[in-house]
Design a protein around this motif. Structure first.
Motif, short mmCIF file in Angstrom:
data_model
loop_
_atom_site.label_atom_id
_atom_site.label_comp_id
_atom_site.label_asym_id
_atom_site.label_seq_id
_atom_site.Cartn_x
_atom_site.Cartn_y
_atom_site.Cartn_z
N LYS A 32 0.84 -1.20 0.00
CA LYS A 32 0.00 0.00 0.00
C LYS A 32 0.88 1.26 0.00
O LYS A 32 2.07 1.20 0.23
N PRO A 34 1.76 5.31 -1.83
CA PRO A 34 2.23 5.73 -3.15
C PRO A 34 3.66 5.27 -3.43
O PRO A 34 4.44 5.02 -2.50
N ARG A 59 2.32 2.55 -18.14
CA ARG A 59 2.92 3.65 -18.92
C ARG A 59 3.59 3.13 -20.20
O ARG A 59 4.78 3.31 -20.39
N ASP A 85 2.04 11.67 -10.71
CA ASP A 85 0.65 11.63 -11.18
C ASP A 85 0.08 10.27 -10.79
O ASP A 85 0.77 9.45 -10.19
N THR A 86 -1.18 10.01 -11.17
CA THR A 86 -1.78 8.69 -10.98
C THR A 86 -1.94 8.03 -12.34
O THR A 86 -2.43 8.66 -13.28
N TYR A 87 -1.48 6.79 -12.45
CA TYR A 87 -1.46 6.09 -13.73
C TYR A 87 -2.15 4.74 -13.59
O TYR A 87 -2.07 4.10 -12.54
N ARG A 106 -4.96 1.54 -9.88
CA ARG A 106 -4.37 2.88 -10.05
C ARG A 106 -3.12 2.98 -9.19
O ARG A 106 -3.13 2.61 -8.02
N ILE A 107 -2.07 3.48 -9.81
CA ILE A 107 -0.79 3.61 -9.12
C ILE A 107 -0.44 5.10 -9.06
O ILE A 107 -0.39 5.78 -10.08
N THR A 108 -0.24 5.59 -7.84
CA THR A 108 0.15 6.99 -7.67
C THR A 108 1.66 7.09 -7.52
O THR A 108 2.26 6.36 -6.74
N VAL A 109 2.25 7.96 -8.32
CA VAL A 109 3.70 8.20 -8.27
C VAL A 109 3.93 9.57 -7.65
O VAL A 109 3.43 10.57 -8.15
N ALA A 110 4.67 9.59 -6.54
CA ALA A 110 4.95 10.84 -5.85
C ALA A 110 6.34 11.35 -6.24
O ALA A 110 7.20 10.58 -6.66
#
Ligand code: ZN
Length: 290
Positions: A32, A34, A59, A85-87, A106-110
């Motif tokens: 769990k 980001p 991506r 972003d969220t991808y 959904r994967i969030t990249v910080a």
């Protein structure tokens, strides 16, 4: 087959129309929270029946999948220059019964907030002459070709070890962006460990030597493939004792720390790459692999 009518539709459109209960048939187990730029994670994917095939995309990149009966393992790497972003991370699978599964998470990249370093150097030290520039471009093409060529098994996705036996100071961080005379350079795609000339450098895992050679910036270099398009990279070596095509066991000595190529002192640049995606090699040491 209940899904015949939608075969050929773009995946995104299909997912919008798919019943939730159906999507839940494919279980994706992932840590769990980001991810950050330069991250690497392993994900386990299971269904109510053994799978015969699994494809995963993130991506535009087809992610490597290690088959394993009921549980398939997928490696997900986030390039160090991926915009925060969220991808969507998309899965397509086929079960032993012939049933097809699709799932999207959904994967969030910080933002990893990599450090920056401003340097002012004499112009002659920064600009390369035409001949050198030509050489550097040729070398970049060779390396880019390696990421495309090696995609299959066998998979050595077991616990990874650091390339140096002793833990030593990091002299240049992963992701560091140098700004030379106001011009941003490519971010640092590995970790530099400052240590003495001649310190043995060992293989982080078993694999195949896919490149050895001397490059302008990187000096004496060794690249290992661990299966599925997962690579580790060892640069600025004083020398190396392996050759391309050689099989390597985890912990084998590949060569010795040096200062070849563009280096201000002896250090090991340790890097990692997944199908062209540059991630922090230290993430390999934290991977949980079944
Ligand atoms: Zn480096």
């Amino acid at each position: 087959m209940g899904n015949r009518g939608v075969v050929g539709l773009p995946l995104g459109l299909f997912l919008l129309a798919s019943p939730l209960a159906w999507a839940a048939d494919l279980q994706v187990h992932h840590p769990k929270g980001p991810l950050v730029q330069g991250d690497l994670r392993s994900l386990q994917v299971t269904a109510s029946e053994p799978l015969t095939r699994l494809d995963a995309r993130f991506r535009e990149l087809s992610l490597p999948v290690r088959p394993g009966g009921k549980t398939f393992t997928v490696l997900l790497a986030v390039d160090l220059e991926t915009p925060p972003d969220t991808y969507p991370l998309e899965f397509e699978a086929r079960g032993k019964s012939g049933r097809r599964y699709r799932r999207r998470v959904r994967i969030t990249v910080a933002d990893a907030r990599f450090p920056q370093q401003h340097l002012t150097l004499p112009k002659a030290m920064v600009d390369l002459d035409a001949k050198t520039l030509d050489r550097v471009r040729r070398e970049q093409t060779v390396i880019a070709g390696i990421w495309k060529k090696w995609l299959g098994g066998p998979y050595s996705w077991r616990a990874f070890i650091p390339p140096l036996e002793e833990s030593v100071e990091v002299s240049s961080e992963f992701g560091l962006r140098r700004i030379l005379n106001g011009q941003p350079r490519r971010p640092h795609s590995g970790v530099d460990y400052r240590t003495a000339h001649g310190t043995p450098v060992r293989a982080s895992n078993g694999g195949l030597v896919v490149y050895t050679g001397e490059m302008f910036f990187n000096g004496n270099s060794v690249i290992l493939h661990h299966g599925g398009g997962l690579f580790t990279i060892y640069l600025h070596l004083q020398g190396y004792r392996v050759k391309a095509g050689q099989k390597i066991v985890k912990g084998d000595v590949l060569g010795w720390v040096g200062a070849t190529g563009r280096a201000t002192g002896p250090h090991l640049h340790w890097g990692a790459n997944l199908r062209g995606v540059r991630f922090d090699p230290r993430r390999l040491l934290q991977l949980s692999l079944p």
